[in-house]
Design a protein around this motif. Sequence first.
Motif, PDB file in Angstrom:
ATOM      1  N   ALA A 105      -8.141  -7.780   7.686  1.00  0.00           N
ATOM      2  CA  ALA A 105      -7.300  -7.677   8.874  1.00  0.00           C
ATOM      3  C   ALA A 105      -7.244  -6.217   9.305  1.00  0.00           C
ATOM      4  O   ALA A 105      -7.178  -5.318   8.465  1.00  0.00           O
ATOM      5  N   GLN A 106      -7.274  -5.988  10.603  1.00  0.00           N
ATOM      6  CA  GLN A 106      -7.143  -4.640  11.141  1.00  0.00           C
ATOM      7  C   GLN A 106      -5.659  -4.345  11.363  1.00  0.00           C
ATOM      8  O   GLN A 106      -4.987  -5.052  12.116  1.00  0.00           O
ATOM      9  N   LEU A 107      -5.144  -3.325  10.678  1.00  0.00           N
ATOM     10  CA  LEU A 107      -3.741  -2.941  10.801  1.00  0.00           C
ATOM     11  C   LEU A 107      -3.641  -1.625  11.548  1.00  0.00           C
ATOM     12  O   LEU A 107      -4.471  -0.730  11.370  1.00  0.00           O
ATOM     13  N   SER A 108      -2.616  -1.510  12.367  1.00  0.00           N
ATOM     14  CA  SER A 108      -2.364  -0.268  13.099  1.00  0.00           C
ATOM     15  C   SER A 108      -0.966   0.230  12.750  1.00  0.00           C
ATOM     16  O   SER A 108       0.031  -0.479  12.968  1.00  0.00           O
ATOM     17  N   PHE A 109      -0.890   1.449  12.188  1.00  0.00           N
ATOM     18  CA  PHE A 109       0.377   2.079  11.829  1.00  0.00           C
ATOM     19  C   PHE A 109       0.700   3.133  12.889  1.00  0.00           C
ATOM     20  O   PHE A 109      -0.117   4.019  13.155  1.00  0.00           O
ATOM     21  N   SER A 110       1.872   3.033  13.464  1.00  0.00           N
ATOM     22  CA  SER A 110       2.282   3.967  14.513  1.00  0.00           C
ATOM     23  C   SER A 110       3.321   4.940  13.968  1.00  0.00           C
ATOM     24  O   SER A 110       4.395   4.515  13.503  1.00  0.00           O
ATOM     25  N   GLN A 119       5.604   8.729  14.301  1.00  0.00           N
ATOM     26  CA  GLN A 119       6.341   9.506  15.293  1.00  0.00           C
ATOM     27  C   GLN A 119       5.524  10.671  15.834  1.00  0.00           C
ATOM     28  O   GLN A 119       5.499  10.909  17.042  1.00  0.00           O
ATOM     29  N   ASN A 120       4.838  11.419  14.983  1.00  0.00           N
ATOM     30  CA  ASN A 120       4.081  12.600  15.415  1.00  0.00           C
ATOM     31  C   ASN A 120       2.578  12.355  15.460  1.00  0.00           C
ATOM     32  O   ASN A 120       1.899  12.760  16.403  1.00  0.00           O
ATOM     33  N   THR A 121       2.045  11.676  14.450  1.00  0.00           N
ATOM     34  CA  THR A 121       0.597  11.488  14.361  1.00  0.00           C
ATOM     35  C   THR A 121       0.086  10.446  15.345  1.00  0.00           C
ATOM     36  O   THR A 121      -1.058  10.518  15.788  1.00  0.00           O
ATOM     37  N   GLY A 122       0.900   9.482  15.692  1.00  0.00           N
ATOM     38  CA  GLY A 122       0.444   8.400  16.570  1.00  0.00           C
ATOM     39  C   GLY A 122      -0.101   7.239  15.765  1.00  0.00           C
ATOM     40  O   GLY A 122       0.380   6.951  14.658  1.00  0.00           O
ATOM     41  N   GLN A 159       7.902  12.261   8.794  1.00  0.00           N
ATOM     42  CA  GLN A 159       7.380  11.435   9.879  1.00  0.00           C
ATOM     43  C   GLN A 159       7.933  10.023   9.758  1.00  0.00           C
ATOM     44  O   GLN A 159       7.928   9.435   8.667  1.00  0.00           O
ATOM     45  N   GLN A 160       8.381   9.491  10.865  1.00  0.00           N
ATOM     46  CA  GLN A 160       8.909   8.133  10.894  1.00  0.00           C
ATOM     47  C   GLN A 160       7.787   7.142  11.184  1.00  0.00           C
ATOM     48  O   GLN A 160       6.979   7.349  12.090  1.00  0.00           O
ATOM     49  N   LEU A 161       7.732   6.095  10.375  1.00  0.00           N
ATOM     50  CA  LEU A 161       6.817   4.991  10.637  1.00  0.00           C
ATOM     51  C   LEU A 161       7.498   4.072  11.642  1.00  0.00           C
ATOM     52  O   LEU A 161       8.421   3.343  11.322  1.00  0.00           O
ATOM     53  N   LYS A 162       7.044   4.139  12.883  1.00  0.00           N
ATOM     54  CA  LYS A 162       7.736   3.443  13.959  1.00  0.00           C
ATOM     55  C   LYS A 162       7.394   1.958  14.016  1.00  0.00           C
ATOM     56  O   LYS A 162       8.254   1.130  14.328  1.00  0.00           O
ATOM     57  N   ALA A 163       6.146   1.611  13.743  1.00  0.00           N
ATOM     58  CA  ALA A 163       5.748   0.203  13.852  1.00  0.00           C
ATOM     59  C   ALA A 163       4.446  -0.029  13.103  1.00  0.00           C
ATOM     60  O   ALA A 163       3.656   0.893  12.883  1.00  0.00           O
ATOM     61  N   VAL A 164       4.242  -1.292  12.703  1.00  0.00           N
ATOM     62  CA  VAL A 164       2.975  -1.745  12.140  1.00  0.00           C
ATOM     63  C   VAL A 164       2.596  -3.025  12.860  1.00  0.00           C
ATOM     64  O   VAL A 164       3.426  -3.921  13.028  1.00  0.00           O
ATOM     65  N   THR A 165       1.362  -3.111  13.318  1.00  0.00           N
ATOM     66  CA  THR A 165       0.897  -4.308  14.020  1.00  0.00           C
ATOM     67  C   THR A 165      -0.420  -4.776  13.430  1.00  0.00           C
ATOM     68  O   THR A 165      -1.189  -3.992  12.874  1.00  0.00           O
ATOM     69  N   VAL A 166      -0.670  -6.082  13.545  1.00  0.00           N
ATOM     70  CA  VAL A 166      -1.960  -6.662  13.177  1.00  0.00           C
ATOM     71  C   VAL A 166      -2.773  -6.720  14.462  1.00  0.00           C
ATOM     72  O   VAL A 166      -2.417  -7.438  15.402  1.00  0.00           O
ATOM     73  N   VAL A 167      -3.837  -5.943  14.514  1.00  0.00           N
ATOM     74  CA  VAL A 167      -4.630  -5.834  15.742  1.00  0.00           C
ATOM     75  C   VAL A 167      -5.185  -7.203  16.130  1.00  0.00           C
ATOM     76  O   VAL A 167      -5.763  -7.913  15.311  1.00  0.00           O
ATOM     77  N   GLY A 168      -4.976  -7.568  17.378  1.00  0.00           N
ATOM     78  CA  GLY A 168      -5.470  -8.845  17.870  1.00  0.00           C
ATOM     79  C   GLY A 168      -4.520 -10.003  17.679  1.00  0.00           C
ATOM     80  O   GLY A 168      -4.834 -11.125  18.076  1.00  0.00           O
ATOM     81  N   GLN A 169      -3.350  -9.769  17.075  1.00  0.00           N
ATOM     82  CA  GLN A 169      -2.368 -10.827  16.886  1.00  0.00           C
ATOM     83  C   GLN A 169      -1.005 -10.355  17.371  1.00  0.00           C
ATOM     84  O   GLN A 169      -0.710  -9.165  17.373  1.00  0.00           O
ATOM     85  N   GLY A 170      -0.196 -11.311  17.753  1.00  0.00           N
ATOM     86  CA  GLY A 170       1.146 -10.974  18.219  1.00  0.00           C
ATOM     87  C   GLY A 170       2.210 -11.150  17.167  1.00  0.00           C
ATOM     88  O   GLY A 170       3.397 -11.229  17.491  1.00  0.00           O
ATOM     89  N   THR A 171       1.800 -11.218  15.896  1.00  0.00           N
ATOM     90  CA  THR A 171       2.755 -11.427  14.810  1.00  0.00           C
ATOM     91  C   THR A 171       3.647 -10.203  14.642  1.00  0.00           C
ATOM     92  O   THR A 171       3.158  -9.080  14.531  1.00  0.00           O
ATOM     93  N   ALA A 172       4.958 -10.432  14.629  1.00  0.00           N
ATOM     94  CA  ALA A 172       5.902  -9.331  14.473  1.00  0.00           C
ATOM     95  C   ALA A 172       5.931  -8.864  13.022  1.00  0.00           C
ATOM     96  O   ALA A 172       5.826  -9.660  12.091  1.00  0.00           O
ATOM     97  N   VAL A 173       6.047  -7.542  12.848  1.00  0.00           N
ATOM     98  CA  VAL A 173       6.144  -6.941  11.511  1.00  0.00           C
ATOM     99  C   VAL A 173       7.480  -6.209  11.417  1.00  0.00           C
ATOM    100  O   VAL A 173       7.747  -5.288  12.183  1.00  0.00           O
ATOM    101  N   GLY A 195       0.832  -1.195   0.000  1.00  0.00           N
ATOM    102  CA  GLY A 195       0.000   0.000   0.000  1.00  0.00           C
ATOM    103  C   GLY A 195       0.869   1.247   0.000  1.00  0.00           C
ATOM    104  O   GLY A 195       2.096   1.169  -0.140  1.00  0.00           O
ATOM    105  N   GLN A 196       0.261   2.404   0.175  1.00  0.00           N
ATOM    106  CA  GLN A 196       1.000   3.661   0.134  1.00  0.00           C
ATOM    107  C   GLN A 196       0.642   4.537   1.324  1.00  0.00           C
ATOM    108  O   GLN A 196      -0.518   4.612   1.739  1.00  0.00           O
ATOM    109  N   VAL A 197       1.681   5.195   1.874  1.00  0.00           N
ATOM    110  CA  VAL A 197       1.535   6.101   3.009  1.00  0.00           C
ATOM    111  C   VAL A 197       1.864   7.513   2.535  1.00  0.00           C
ATOM    112  O   VAL A 197       2.963   7.754   2.011  1.00  0.00           O
ATOM    113  N   PHE A 198       0.935   8.439   2.724  1.00  0.00           N
ATOM    114  CA  PHE A 198       1.115   9.832   2.314  1.00  0.00           C
ATOM    115  C   PHE A 198       1.314  10.720   3.545  1.00  0.00           C
ATOM    116  O   PHE A 198       0.709  10.482   4.594  1.00  0.00           O
ATOM    117  N   ASN A 199       2.144  11.741   3.386  1.00  0.00           N
ATOM    118  CA  ASN A 199       2.383  12.722   4.445  1.00  0.00           C
ATOM    119  C   ASN A 199       2.184  14.118   3.852  1.00  0.00           C
ATOM    120  O   ASN A 199       3.002  14.595   3.076  1.00  0.00           O
TER     121      ASN A 199
END
Length: 221
Positions: free
Chosen positions: A137-142, A144-147, A80-94, A70-74
């Motif tokens: 799947a529910q993805l959460s992008f973390s 640096q500034n936006t959260g 902005q630094q993309l600090k982490a991506v997680t799959v909500v509800g799973q402990g799979t490392a990304v 996919g694509q991330v726009f700023n």
Amino acid sequence: MSSSLRRGALAATALVLSIATLSACGAGNSAQTLQVKPDNAATSVGDIKLQNMTVVTQPDMAAGPAVITGQVFNSGSSDQQLKAVTVVGQGTAVKLSPAKGSGPVVVPAHGSVLLGGKGNASAVLSDRGGLKDGQQAQLSFSFQNTGDVRISAFVYPAKSYFKEWGPAGAPSAPASAPAATPSGKPASPSAKPGGSAPAKPSGAAQGKNSPAPTESAQAAH
């Protein structure tokens, strides 16, 4: 000019304008994201926008790594630094990796970062976990500034169109060690296939062991 000629000229003009419009759309900054299909819903939080997020898994429900595309726009005035991506509800490392070199994935001010595909930044799941093809799947992008920014992403196997966007295959099993003899030393390798068999001795070298010629052979002499 006759009416038929006028109609033909108007049709040609309309065709040229249509082609020019399509060419202008394809030359935009986000033209590369148009390759990612289907067009999933986008979401925005502050200066960050996520678009066309998809999880591509191993084909045939096989276990192994999966990737997020996919694509991330700023749209902000600072990187902005993309600090982490997680799959909500799973402990799979990304694992996040930039397009070149090592270090964090940074989305430039008034720019974008494409995830997935050759030569782009990557977000690789160590395993598909409980993700099932055809579901969301529910993805959460973390950031640096936006959260945290969440988005729903469809899960597709690396087949057909998604074959080129899919994860690398699972590593093959290591080669087995050579069998050991009772003395603990490796068994000697067998003869190489295709090696020539020992040549049979000629009749002169066989001497008395050579079979006697048949009667037909004697008559021929």
